[in-house]
Each structure stands twice: as C-alpha cells, then as structure tokens.
Design an enzyme around this catalytic site. Structure first.
Site, PDB file in Angstrom:
ATOM      1  N   LYS A  47       0.842  -1.202   0.000  1.00 50.22           N
ATOM      2  CA  LYS A  47       0.000   0.000   0.000  1.00 50.22           C
ATOM      3  C   LYS A  47       0.877   1.251   0.000  1.00 50.22           C
ATOM      4  CE  LYS A  47      -3.978  -1.889   2.545  1.00 50.22           C
ATOM      5  NZ  LYS A  47      -4.990  -1.720   1.492  1.00 50.22           N
TER       6      LYS A  47
ATOM      7  N   ARG B  94     -10.238 -11.532   1.433  1.00 51.22           N
ATOM      8  CA  ARG B  94     -11.077 -12.560   0.815  1.00 51.22           C
ATOM      9  C   ARG B  94     -10.392 -13.925   0.876  1.00 51.22           C
ATOM     10  NH1 ARG B  94     -11.121  -9.321  -4.758  1.00 51.22           N
ATOM     11  NH2 ARG B  94     -11.049  -7.654  -3.232  1.00 51.22           N
TER      12      ARG B  94
HETATM   13  N1  BES Z   1      -8.250  -3.847   4.096  1.00 52.23           N
HETATM   14  C1  BES Z   1      -8.366  -3.438   2.748  1.00 52.23           C
HETATM   15  C2  BES Z   1      -9.675  -2.693   2.457  1.00 52.23           C
HETATM   16  C3  BES Z   1      -9.849  -1.333   3.099  1.00 52.23           C
HETATM   17  C4  BES Z   1      -9.536  -0.198   2.383  1.00 52.23           C
HETATM   18  C5  BES Z   1     -10.376  -1.209   4.352  1.00 52.23           C
HETATM   19  C6  BES Z   1      -9.725   1.042   2.962  1.00 52.23           C
HETATM   20  C7  BES Z   1     -10.559   0.037   4.938  1.00 52.23           C
HETATM   21  C8  BES Z   1     -10.239   1.162   4.225  1.00 52.23           C
HETATM   22  C9  BES Z   1      -8.301  -4.657   1.832  1.00 52.23           C
HETATM   23  O1  BES Z   1      -7.523  -5.698   2.283  1.00 52.23           O
HETATM   24  C10 BES Z   1      -7.699  -4.202   0.552  1.00 52.23           C
HETATM   25  O2  BES Z   1      -6.575  -3.816   0.561  1.00 52.23           O
HETATM   26  N2  BES Z   1      -8.486  -4.247  -0.526  1.00 52.23           N
HETATM   27  C11 BES Z   1      -8.037  -3.820  -1.785  1.00 52.23           C
HETATM   28  C12 BES Z   1      -8.522  -4.813  -2.806  1.00 52.23           C
HETATM   29  C13 BES Z   1      -7.941  -4.615  -4.176  1.00 52.23           C
HETATM   30  C14 BES Z   1      -6.472  -4.946  -4.161  1.00 52.23           C
HETATM   31  C15 BES Z   1      -8.687  -5.485  -5.138  1.00 52.23           C
HETATM   32  C16 BES Z   1      -8.615  -2.437  -2.065  1.00 52.23           C
HETATM   33  O3  BES Z   1      -9.758  -2.171  -1.687  1.00 52.23           O
HETATM   34  O4  BES Z   1      -7.901  -1.607  -2.610  1.00 52.23           O
HETATM   35 MN    MN Z   2      -5.481  -5.506   1.733  1.00 58.81          MN
END
Ligand code: BES
Ligand code: MN
Ligand code: ZN
Length: 528
Positions: free
Chosen positions: A303, A377
C-alpha cells in the site's frame, strides 16, 4: 469486566503485561438501573433529558422550575431549540433538589424512534464525559420513549457515549468516570423496563470492547494476542473458545490463510468460538466469520503510506464477531452460534507470497493471487469453508474488505451482499432493529467473469469495476451453496471525525447487528 488479561508471556512479555493492565482498567462497566423516582430526589451528578424540536416546555415544567426558569427564557430568546446535537447545560438552583446540574440534549424530530433515542443518549454520554467528574447520571425517559426498544437504545447510547480510550495517554485525559446510570420511568413500567435497560448495557459494553480492540496498535494486537483476548473475553457460561495454531491450521488445509500469513514473522491463529444454548442440541447453526487482519501492509502489493496509515483497523470484522459472541453468551440467545475469526498479519517479508502465486484453499479450489493486498477474501474463503466443516448451516461474514465499498457507500452504510434474497433480508432486518445500516449490492452471475484466471480456478482480484461486488463474488465460491450474507464494513468501522454523538476511532460496528440476528434467527428458521 473482571477477567484478567494476563495472557501467556511471549517475546514481548513485559510490554504485554503493562498493556494488559491498562486494558483492564478501561473496561469499567457502569451499573445500569431502571426505576421510578421523584426528580428532586435523584442523587446523581447530572440529570439528562432529550429535548425535541417543537416540544417547547412540554414535560419540562418541573426541571424548568428547578433551574429558575432558565429553559423557558432560553426558548423565548431562541438559544434553546431542540434541534439535533444541541447541548444545553443549566445549574439547578432549587435547594430541595439533590442533583445540581441538568442537561437538555437536542433530539430534533422523530419522537420516540429508538435510533433517535440512541443518538441523543450517545450525545448525552459524550457531553457528560466532557463535563468531567460525572460518576452518576440519570436519564429521564418521557412517555413517548417508554418502549423496550427505546429504553434499550437509551442505555446503549449513554454507555457508548461515555466510552473513552485513554490506554495510551500518559496524562491529561481521564478515562470515563461514569459508574452508575439510572433510567427514570413511571412507577408501573420500571420492572419490565429493567430487562431492556440491562440488555442495552450488555450490548454497549460489547461494542466498547470491539472499539478497544479496533483502536489497538498492531505492534500490540498481534494475531496471537488477539486470540488470547478472545479467549479471555468470550469463554465462559455456555461459550467455548478454541485457538487453532499452526498444526491445526495445516490439518484443515487452509492454504489461502497460510499464504497470507507467511510474509509476517507473527504466526496466524484461527479463533473458533462455540455457543450452545441449554437444551438446544440440533437445528440450525449460525456461522459468523470476521476478518482479523491485525495489520494490512498490502504485502508485496504494498500500500501507499496514506493507504497504510490506518490499517491496524483491518481486524474490525473479527472484533465485531468477538463482541457479538460475548453479547450472545451473556444475553443467552436461543440459537446455536459458531464464531470464527482468522487472525493474520499481511506483511511483505522474505517468505511473503508473490503476485502470480497459486494457493490451494480448504475446499480444494486453486486461487491465483494477482494482488497480495486482496488478502481479506483469501482468509475469509478458507474460514467460510471451516465454518461449514464445523457445522454452520447459515453464514454471515463481516470484513473491512474493500476500498471500493467506501467509494460506493461512503461512511453512512455498510455494504450487504450474498444469497438467497430471504437470508439477506433476515440479516438486513436484524441490523435495522439494532440501529445499524446495511445496504444491498447486486450479485449478478456475470460479475464472476471478472475473477477468471488464466491458470487457476479463480483469481483473487477482478479489476476496478464493482470492486466491492467482485470481492463478494470471490467469497461466494467458498460458501458451498449455504445461505450466506457478506457485510463490508470498510467505510463504517471507523469514525474519521468526532461529533456531538460520535468519537473518533473504531466504532464497533456489527456487534449489535450480529447479536440481534442470533435472537431473530431461530424464530425465522422454525417458521420456514
Ligand atoms: N483492508 C483493505 C480494504 C480497506 C480499504 C479497508 C480502505 C478500509 C479502508 C483490503 O484488504 C484491501 O486492501 N483491498 C483492496 C482490494 C484490491 C487490491 C482489489 C482495495 O480495496 O484496494
Ligand atoms: Mn489488503
Ligand atoms: Zn485488508
């Protein structure tokens, strides 16, 4: 909360011990009673009343006399209106009264609606805490709010509002001083309403526990510590807690979860909680699964700094299941419930999975991990399979799963997906009763095409379009056709700002909905 938190010593033994003591201090649970009483005899530090727009002085005549007519004058001058979020403190001048201070909390319109009552009571709790030194508080229940659900909502709101997380503040800020809450009702109602008040208190305390867990930094709340905490918070009565460690996880062939965990030096844990009501040994089993990523760096699909800043919160779904299991056990729900929280840390260590790696799930499906940041997931997929193996007949998962859900619904509602429609509606209805918002997103079969993989059964990401839904479609592949609902709380697990009735930080969203579902569930299943 009296249970100690002195978990087994680990590498961080000393730090853990200090921290456990502060968490215990934070869990003071105020006593809540519902009774009939004369206002002037109330021996409390603050008397609170909801004040609705257009209410004027109706029902406030007695307190207005006690404050020397201050409310009447403020109404006339327009400084007191009853609009939402208005706070009006006044000193009591009548020497016959035991209490010295009263607070009117603006309630707007929506007389007697439990959600309004909960919000107003929360504002009162926040204000009482802000006023400082309030140990005993009385909440005056007007006739229009004399229903069980409104009494419960008032108790919930007051305790949610009084919550303050000062575990990591060395000085300056006090923990909530509230030890005693009285809900004052008419004489005939008090006995019956006491049950509702206690119920509200239990639920609020369980929400506050989930908030404490959600606020905890990831260096302290590692997967093993999270599991230890569930053991302390949930086991007892008719609820057992079992912690699956490396070998047990391997024996269940949870390859997706193992894949996520292997980039971190922290080992994974799977928390398995079972609640069996007395005399119920067969029938439906509600399976609750909560995402417990104690920190989500994204893994090798790292991230950005901004995106990572609040990722200690990525275990909020797991915290919701833990809080709900505690509430279900304390309140004695009539149905069997299985709670599962997969706890892992998603890190880019030397053994981390790489984009393009293929993992094998607990149900044998092969998954191509194209993005290691879509880890929630993966651990949920394996856990949904485990829930079936352990006897769940109906599934609900709750997770901070996608940024796309935040884009779709913002911070005002959680996303709701799953099938069949009747089960989704059962879950939505329970949440509505608990005062939490869930809004459905479609699950058309065509969305699954976005998850096609060149080499494996499915990929873990489906591109930008409908990101919240494709995450749901991924989970669906692990539900074995059971009734299943998926709740995405990425936008609702956290308040970014404080407000009159809100405190910045973890919200504990989901605890009340899931607990309520455990009560409504068996009745519905018997009917169908
Ligand atoms: N934990 C995150 C989702 C999230 C984002 C929670 C912002 C709270 C605030 C999740 O694990 C994630 O990183 N999801 C990705 C998925 C993508 C790579 C398909 C996302 O939402 O960017
Ligand atoms: Mn994630
Ligand atoms: Zn995540």
């Amino acid at each position: 909360m009296t249970a100690g938190f002195l978990g087994r010593p680990n590498r961080k033994g000393q730090r853990l011990r200090v921290y456990n003591l502060v968490m215990r201090a934070e869990l003071g649970e105020p006593e809540v009673v519902c009774r009939a009483a004369m206002l002037r005899e109330l021996e409390v530090d603050l008397i609170c009343l909801a004040h609705y727009a257009d209410q004027g002085l109706d029902g406030l005549e007695e307190v207005d006399r006690a404050v020397g007519g201050a409310f009447g004058r403020a109404l006339t001058s327009g400084t007191l209106t009853g609009k939402s979020d208005e706070l009006f403190f006044s000193d009591i001048s009548d020497p016959e009264w035991s209490c010295r201070r009263v607070l009117l909390v603006g309630a707007g319109r929506g007389l007697g609606d439990p959600s309004v009552v909960r919000g107003v009571a929360t504002a009162a709790g926040v204000a009482a805490r802000g006023a400082g030194g309030v140990e005993k508080l009385a909440w005056i229940v007007p006739d229009s709010e004399r229903s069980d659900s409104a009494i419960q909502a008032a108790a919930e709101g007051l305790l949610l509002g009084a919550f303050r997380d000062v575990r990591f503040k060395s000085e300056g800020e006090e923990a909530s001083s509230l030890t005693h809450v009285e809900l004052i009702v008419g004489r005939s109602a008090a006995g019956k309403m006491q049950v509702a008040a206690k119920r509200g208190a239990v639920l609020a305390n369980c929400v506050n526990i989930a908030r404490l867990l959600g606020n905890e930094p990831a260096n302290l709340l590692t997967p093993p510590v999270f599991a230890e905490r569930a053991l302390q918070l949930v086991s007892g009565g008719r609820t057992t807690v079992e912690i699956l460690e490396d070998e047990a996880i391997a024996s269940h062939q949870m390859g997706l979860l193992q894949g996520v965990a292997q980039g971190s030096i922290e080992p994974a844990r799977v928390i398995v909680m079972r609640y069996e009501p007395e005399g119920v040994s067969d029938g439906p089993v509600l399976g609750l699964v909560g995402k417990g990523v104690t920190f989500d760096s994204g893994g090798l699909s790292l991230k950005t700094a901004d995106g990572m800043m609040r990722m200690k919160r990525d275990m909020a779904g797991g915290a919701a299941v833990i809080g709900a299991m505690r509430a279900i056990g304390s309140l004695g729900a009539p149905t069997r419930v299985l709670g599962i929280v997969p706890a892992v840390e998603n890190m880019p260590g030397g053994r981390a999975i790489r984009p393009g790696d293929v993992l094998t799930a607990a149900n044998g499906k092969r998954v191509e991990v194209l993005n290691t940041d879509a880890e929630g997931r993966l651990i949920l997929g394996d856990s949904l399979v485990l829930a079936q193996k352990l006897g769940a007949t109906h599934l609900v998962d709750i997770a901070t799963l996608t940024g796309a859900c935040v884009v779709a619904l913002g911070h005002q509602s959680s996303g709701l997906m799953g099938n069949p429609a009747a089960w989704i509606e059962t879950v939505r209805f329970a949440a509505e009763g608990a005062g939490e918002r869930l809004w459905p997103l479609p699950m058309f079969e065509e969305y699954a095409e976005q998850l096609k993989s060149d080499i494996a059964d499915l990929a873990n990401v489906g591109g930008r379009p409908a990101g919240a839904i494709t995450a749901g479609m991924f989970l669906k592949a692990f539900t074995g056709g059971l009734p299943w609902a998926h709740i995405d709380i990425a936008g609702t697990a956290w308040n970014e700002k404080s407000a009159t009735h809100l405190l910045r930080g973890a919200t504990g969203v989901g605890v009340r909905s899931l607990a309520e579902l455990a009560f409504q569930f068996s009745q519905k299943e018997k009917q169908s």
